[in-house]
Write an enzyme that holds these catalytic residues in place. Structure first.
Site, PDB file in Angstrom:
ATOM      1  N   GLY A  16      65.668  21.769 -29.374  1.00 11.09           N
ATOM      2  CA  GLY A  16      65.608  23.524 -29.455  1.00 11.09           C
ATOM      3  C   GLY A  16      66.745  23.739 -29.408  1.00 11.09           C
ATOM      4  O   GLY A  16      68.360  22.570 -29.792  1.00 11.09           O
ATOM      5  N   ARG A  77      60.419  19.601 -34.401  1.00 11.84           N
ATOM      6  CA  ARG A  77      60.309  18.327 -33.376  1.00 11.84           C
ATOM      7  C   ARG A  77      59.783  17.832 -34.690  1.00 11.84           C
ATOM      8  O   ARG A  77      59.099  17.768 -35.599  1.00 11.84           O
ATOM      9  CB  ARG A  77      59.371  18.529 -32.385  1.00 11.84           C
ATOM     10  CG  ARG A  77      60.360  19.336 -31.072  1.00 11.84           C
ATOM     11  CD  ARG A  77      60.097  19.974 -30.374  1.00 11.84           C
ATOM     12  NE  ARG A  77      60.422  21.044 -29.471  1.00 11.84           N
ATOM     13  CZ  ARG A  77      61.299  21.056 -28.511  1.00 11.84           C
ATOM     14  NH1 ARG A  77      61.804  19.858 -28.416  1.00 11.84           N
ATOM     15  NH2 ARG A  77      61.662  22.283 -28.358  1.00 11.84           N
ATOM     16  N   SER A  78      59.618  16.044 -34.809  1.00 16.27           N
ATOM     17  CA  SER A  78      58.904  15.655 -35.358  1.00 16.27           C
ATOM     18  C   SER A  78      58.248  14.357 -35.354  1.00 16.27           C
ATOM     19  O   SER A  78      58.552  14.055 -34.360  1.00 16.27           O
ATOM     20  CB  SER A  78      60.512  15.160 -36.485  1.00 16.27           C
ATOM     21  OG  SER A  78      59.693  13.863 -37.476  1.00 16.27           O
ATOM     22  N   ASP A 108      67.507  15.360 -24.248  1.00 17.61           N
ATOM     23  CA  ASP A 108      66.955  13.978 -24.104  1.00 17.61           C
ATOM     24  C   ASP A 108      65.657  13.519 -24.785  1.00 17.61           C
ATOM     25  O   ASP A 108      65.681  12.361 -24.793  1.00 17.61           O
ATOM     26  CB  ASP A 108      66.750  14.043 -22.374  1.00 17.61           C
ATOM     27  CG  ASP A 108      65.552  14.601 -22.781  1.00 17.61           C
ATOM     28  OD1 ASP A 108      65.182  15.887 -23.281  1.00 17.61           O
ATOM     29  OD2 ASP A 108      64.316  14.760 -21.466  1.00 17.61           O
ATOM     30  N   THR A 131      71.394  22.036 -25.916  1.00 22.16           N
ATOM     31  CA  THR A 131      70.434  22.795 -24.477  1.00 22.16           C
ATOM     32  C   THR A 131      70.667  24.025 -24.279  1.00 22.16           C
ATOM     33  O   THR A 131      71.767  23.895 -22.996  1.00 22.16           O
ATOM     34  CB  THR A 131      68.949  21.615 -23.852  1.00 22.16           C
ATOM     35  OG1 THR A 131      68.612  23.023 -23.303  1.00 22.16           O
ATOM     36  CG2 THR A 131      69.899  21.064 -23.382  1.00 22.16           C
ATOM     37  N   ASP A 133      69.354  25.345 -20.982  1.00 21.47           N
ATOM     38  CA  ASP A 133      69.018  25.105 -20.250  1.00 21.47           C
ATOM     39  C   ASP A 133      69.552  23.727 -19.188  1.00 21.47           C
ATOM     40  O   ASP A 133      69.280  24.101 -17.920  1.00 21.47           O
ATOM     41  CB  ASP A 133      67.527  24.006 -20.341  1.00 21.47           C
ATOM     42  CG  ASP A 133      66.036  24.816 -20.868  1.00 21.47           C
ATOM     43  OD1 ASP A 133      66.383  25.654 -20.909  1.00 21.47           O
ATOM     44  OD2 ASP A 133      65.435  23.767 -21.856  1.00 21.47           O
ATOM     45  N   ASP A 135      69.700  20.871 -17.917  1.00 24.91           N
ATOM     46  CA  ASP A 135      68.775  19.954 -17.086  1.00 24.91           C
ATOM     47  C   ASP A 135      70.090  18.250 -17.478  1.00 24.91           C
ATOM     48  O   ASP A 135      69.251  17.312 -17.514  1.00 24.91           O
ATOM     49  CB  ASP A 135      67.967  20.706 -16.889  1.00 24.91           C
ATOM     50  CG  ASP A 135      66.795  20.836 -18.258  1.00 24.91           C
ATOM     51  OD1 ASP A 135      68.484  20.191 -19.377  1.00 24.91           O
ATOM     52  OD2 ASP A 135      66.409  20.243 -18.351  1.00 24.91           O
ATOM     53  N   ARG A 160      69.218  46.844 -14.754  1.00 23.50           N
ATOM     54  CA  ARG A 160      69.686  47.221 -13.138  1.00 23.50           C
ATOM     55  C   ARG A 160      70.138  48.587 -13.005  1.00 23.50           C
ATOM     56  O   ARG A 160      68.912  49.952 -12.301  1.00 23.50           O
ATOM     57  CB  ARG A 160      70.600  46.817 -12.728  1.00 23.50           C
ATOM     58  CG  ARG A 160      71.515  47.158 -11.369  1.00 23.50           C
ATOM     59  CD  ARG A 160      72.768  47.154 -11.626  1.00 23.50           C
ATOM     60  NE  ARG A 160      73.432  46.290 -11.979  1.00 23.50           N
ATOM     61  CZ  ARG A 160      73.881  45.336 -11.103  1.00 23.50           C
ATOM     62  NH1 ARG A 160      73.527  45.283 -10.033  1.00 23.50           N
ATOM     63  NH2 ARG A 160      74.241  44.214 -11.244  1.00 23.50           N
ATOM     64  N   ARG A 168      63.526  51.000  -8.225  1.00 27.17           N
ATOM     65  CA  ARG A 168      62.045  50.045  -7.955  1.00 27.17           C
ATOM     66  C   ARG A 168      62.243  48.888  -7.847  1.00 27.17           C
ATOM     67  O   ARG A 168      63.155  48.474  -7.407  1.00 27.17           O
ATOM     68  CB  ARG A 168      61.536  50.450  -9.713  1.00 27.17           C
ATOM     69  CG  ARG A 168      60.876  50.757 -10.165  1.00 27.17           C
ATOM     70  CD  ARG A 168      59.878  51.458 -11.195  1.00 27.17           C
ATOM     71  NE  ARG A 168      59.013  51.964 -11.738  1.00 27.17           N
ATOM     72  CZ  ARG A 168      59.345  52.619 -12.856  1.00 27.17           C
ATOM     73  NH1 ARG A 168      59.916  52.547 -13.825  1.00 27.17           N
ATOM     74  NH2 ARG A 168      58.399  53.997 -13.057  1.00 27.17           N
ATOM     75  N   ARG A 177      62.472  26.116 -18.805  1.00 28.75           N
ATOM     76  CA  ARG A 177      61.242  25.283 -18.491  1.00 28.75           C
ATOM     77  C   ARG A 177      61.441  24.047 -17.325  1.00 28.75           C
ATOM     78  O   ARG A 177      62.750  23.022 -17.523  1.00 28.75           O
ATOM     79  CB  ARG A 177      61.835  23.962 -20.104  1.00 28.75           C
ATOM     80  CG  ARG A 177      61.335  24.834 -20.892  1.00 28.75           C
ATOM     81  CD  ARG A 177      61.605  24.109 -22.137  1.00 28.75           C
ATOM     82  NE  ARG A 177      62.839  23.756 -22.370  1.00 28.75           N
ATOM     83  CZ  ARG A 177      62.993  22.816 -23.770  1.00 28.75           C
ATOM     84  NH1 ARG A 177      62.026  22.829 -24.719  1.00 28.75           N
ATOM     85  NH2 ARG A 177      64.321  22.522 -23.808  1.00 28.75           N
ATOM     86  N   GLN A 257      67.213  34.819 -25.336  1.00 31.70           N
ATOM     87  CA  GLN A 257      68.439  33.789 -24.277  1.00 31.70           C
ATOM     88  C   GLN A 257      68.846  32.726 -25.342  1.00 31.70           C
ATOM     89  O   GLN A 257      69.808  31.886 -25.181  1.00 31.70           O
ATOM     90  CB  GLN A 257      67.883  33.111 -23.091  1.00 31.70           C
ATOM     91  CG  GLN A 257      67.566  34.489 -22.501  1.00 31.70           C
ATOM     92  CD  GLN A 257      66.573  34.083 -21.067  1.00 31.70           C
ATOM     93  OE1 GLN A 257      67.595  33.736 -19.492  1.00 31.70           O
ATOM     94  NE2 GLN A 257      65.224  34.332 -21.187  1.00 31.70           N
TER      95      GLN A 257
END
Lengths: 324, 324, 324, 324
Positions: A16, A77-78, A108, A131, A133, A135, A160, A168, A177, A257
């Site tokens: 990504g 991605r391959s 990774d 990435t 993420d 992570d 907001r 609400r 992910r 994002q």
């Protein structure tokens, strides 16, 4: 091989995309130029390696692109690279073009690919964690995470406004992910009433306790990470069960994002990681990812760069405190 | 009543909130102050009128809020006001507090409410069109539309980064509640490959024609308005039918389009409409909405303020040209 | 010449750059493509015409740049084109490359250059008004003005944060080159306490009257346009004379107002003007600028496109009202 | 005093304001609420302590303000507190209102004030470093620095658009009060051609070497920090000496860098520091500043919190590399 013979480094972005990748490319090109090393950029990740699709990168050109999101090298991605056949073709490309080392910006999966590649290709490989993420083991910050959080909170700040105008309940789903880092950072920094992340079980209980007594005299803002066993719809249905009269809306921020001009921190991270990647290659390192742990450069072997599923203690304590 | 006796104007925001409402409140308060008129702001639309829930508005305080999204008066839809009983209570509130005129910021539903109210309440009513959807007859721009489009395109620009990095098809759904104005403006201004709006049937055909030959050597960006017979999922399924191998993602921008600091144009529109609203009350007008058609002030009777379902000719021609 | 023989249009940007120019280029290229017309873009304004420095523009490539500020064709002021010698060389370039018509995006100086050029070059010339200053006769909006105002107010909103935290007087100078449009629009829409523009004399009196009684219990925000007889330093010195104890800061926003991604309105304006420019060439028009007055397309002969030094009545009334 | 008797904490913001202060206030109020401690916020720094000007802070209210720049408590420099007389009055305020501890958000001057105050007032004092300049010993990041850098680079990105359109030399001056942190971070992350900071002497030599050969075929972007012996005008004059034909513009970003919604990192930093401040008070610490060094919480005695005038080694190496 002797590293003082490094004359030509190949780079590519894989997996990504994330904001800051172009800054890293600039930094690599600049570092290399100062040392008299040529840089070639392969398009679309491993696909470009296999197909010999690349261009020479000049630091002077990249300097103007440091502020742009995405990756000018494109990414993919391959499937082909997962086969030995594909990796052999990639090896031919490197050999034919006399490329002495490779730097990959990705996750990774990307680094696993390099590990497999190292069995047939004996040149230094260095990885940069890219990435949103956040992570990956081996670094406190991955490239793109800070930008993703900033994009998330700028959008949640807008939500907001309308949430408070209508008193609400809003459920905002952020990316990750199955990792809660974007969720916990964006939730805390927008002053969310509840934050739900995949790594934690207690949050939903806190939330439902709070929402039971919710009187619609105010907005109520929930930030929830995407995840296999969590997400905006699930949370919405639980809330509706607990309090059917709630006036509730869902927004999933989605791929916004992943894009946008990188934040100052991500540009700086890209620059620091790019410099480090070139230096580590010249020191003879291989099959390692550069990262920063507690602000110190840290090399992590590719086989140790796994997805982390544990939120740091300090964050967990903040999460608990601000859920009360 | 004689308008030179106007001493106290009530104002409220009603229906969906939109960026620029606070600028209009400021403008009304400033205009009134200069003329020695007192301003009271009712909270939560008609609910505040019924319940006598209001505060005195000072232009000096509102001056600091002109840049904020949402509405500091809050807004709501009121079931009670749809009943005669509720309107009678609202009338009592106005009488008890000696309010001589009302200004409402809202949509066609809001103005219908005022029409019904005028049967039992004989003071001037003036409306200001506040909705991001831009679908009201009587004005080229509604308050909040320009901000919503700017928020949409800033986010779509981010999506473009990741779309181009991956050569993906992206379908971005924007708001509009069956009106295509946000869709057509945001689609044209981000350079979308296809724009789909509820008012037009041909667009989908153009799109499918284009996507048939799509080779994934580039990004492909579709902007689609939300609508009963349209939307991101429908478009996605049609594309998948035509070309099953497409790598496709959906993002629905959602309520972020309703919030955020208003754009320059919306702040200015709020200021101009606020000034006009006070002036028209003092001229003795009632049951009319202020608007700007071709940049000229235009009063439209409340019963003529209907939802428009026709895109202007020039926009239709642009849509056709840029779909080719 | 017969316009049905238009096969190849040249375009260039000239004078100061402004956000939206790339959107106009895209629109021209798209309109031309649909009609089978080739587009060549000259670099650095008239310099590119003289030197034959140009590239073929493809609408598919420009589509990805519609959101970017600046101009990909670059821009410059050309001394050489002010000489007959330079214009003769430019004519040779057009002839050699069989260019049938020219579209220029720029200001009044650019169009004067075309008028002079028309004496020796008999092909259609159409102009698009591109300047952030909004000071050209013949159009209500010039390309880039709305973006400049949005950039100004986003920055002034930030200044307000620190001004209010310290209860300081802030003088913010915006651009305009002796035109008050950016000043009046940005001043009104940030809720400034005083707005000073070159076209008006009374403002400073109002300001000094207000500041005399200023008690430093609040922020005080002054927006002033740059100008030969006005500007931040002048205003600061007058304030200091009147009230020496004032805690005062100056910020000149400067060239940030010339750059940045164009606003939705400017992108749309660029698209509309680009389409109109190609259409008017095909209709046989020449030596005219396209513009929009009261939202209607308006052609103005180049010799009538002069700098306007009069603020519209409605704006003057707003300025007076909000200065009280 | 025994810390388990802490029932009421006073907080205030002092010195220059910076983005993230409201997030810190929220965090302190939330932490305190969970522990049953009351929070009072003093207005205008030490002035509010002297005058007894304060309000009770509720975490529920502050939660909605976490995203706002500036400080809702306002800030000021206090001459009166520099006199013993002023400090005695402040002590009376604390005593009269039974305040058991103080948290101050500010800079080294603020903490010096607390040190002096501790001679007559025996309750725990904890400091949070709030300044955009990032020049305090004891923490890698001060509150507001990351936001200031992000504001700077967003504006410099806009300047790049116009710089590249005109192939101009631009000198952009950023803030720092003799500290180069904003300069070095923003310069690196916008891809500046030269970065000049007060702490370094060699930079100007590099710059002049580069500009000597500058051919105006491209933009040339200089980022310079404000400083007593440096600044935009000085650099401009040196460049003009070296190369008089250069087309050069100056923009000083000024106070926009002090305001605006805080970045994700600054909000998070405010939250983390606020939690830590309350915890350290409860542990019995006093006269110390909380900070993060290499991401670890670090307490620094107030008398050690001095202005740092040394750029970290890694940054110096980056500066040298990217100046080549």
């Amino acid at each position: 091989m002797s590293t003082n013979k490094i004359k030509h480094i190949g780079i590519f972005t894989s997996g990504g995309d994330s904001p800051g990748m172009n800054a890293a490319l600039y930094s690599i090109a600049k570092s290399a130029k100062v040392k008299g090393i040529k840089i070639s950029g392969f398009r679309k990740g491993y696909e470009g390696l296999i197909d010999g699709d690349f261009l020479t990168l000049k630091s002077h050109d990249l300097q103007k692109l440091v502020h742009l999101g995405g990756t000018i090298l494109k990414t993919a991605r391959s499937k082909r690279f997962m086969e030995l056949e594909g990796r052999k073709k990639a090896f031919q490309t490197l050999k034919a073009n006399k490329i002495d080392a490779l730097i990959a910006i990705g996750g990774d999966g990307t680094f696993k690919g390099l590990l497999a590649f190292s069995e047939i290709c004996d040149i230094p490989f260095i990885g940069i964690p890219g990435t949103i993420d956040n992570d990956l083991a081996g670094t406190d910050y991955t490239l793109g995470f800070d930008s993703a959080v900033n994009t998330a909170i700028e959008n949640i700040d807008k939500i907001r406004d309308t949430a408070e105008s209508h008193n609400r309940v809003f459920i905002v789903e952020v990316m990750g992910r199955d990792s809660g880092y974007i969720g916990i950072h964006s939730g805390l920094t927008v002053g969310a009433d509840a934050i739900l992340i995949p790594e934690s079980g207690k949050d939903l209980i806190y939330l439902l306790e709070k929402i039971k007594n919710y009187e619609s005299e105010d907005a109520f803002l929930v930030v929830v990470s995407e995840g296999d066993e969590i997400g905006a719809e699930l949370v919405a249905s639980k809330i509706k069960e607990m309090n059917p009269n709630v006036d509730l809306r869902i927004t999933k921020l989605g791929h916004v994002q992943r894009g946008g001009n990188p934040s100052a921190l991500d540009r700086m991270l890209g620059i620091r990681m790019g410099v480090a990647a070139v230096e580590e290659i010249l020191k003879g390192n291989t099959n390692k990812m550069v990262g920063f742990l507690n602000n110190q450069l840290k090399l992590t072997p590719f086989n140790k760069v796994v997805k982390q599923h544990q939120i740091k203690d300090e964050l967990n304590r903040l999460l608990e405190l601000f859920s009360k």
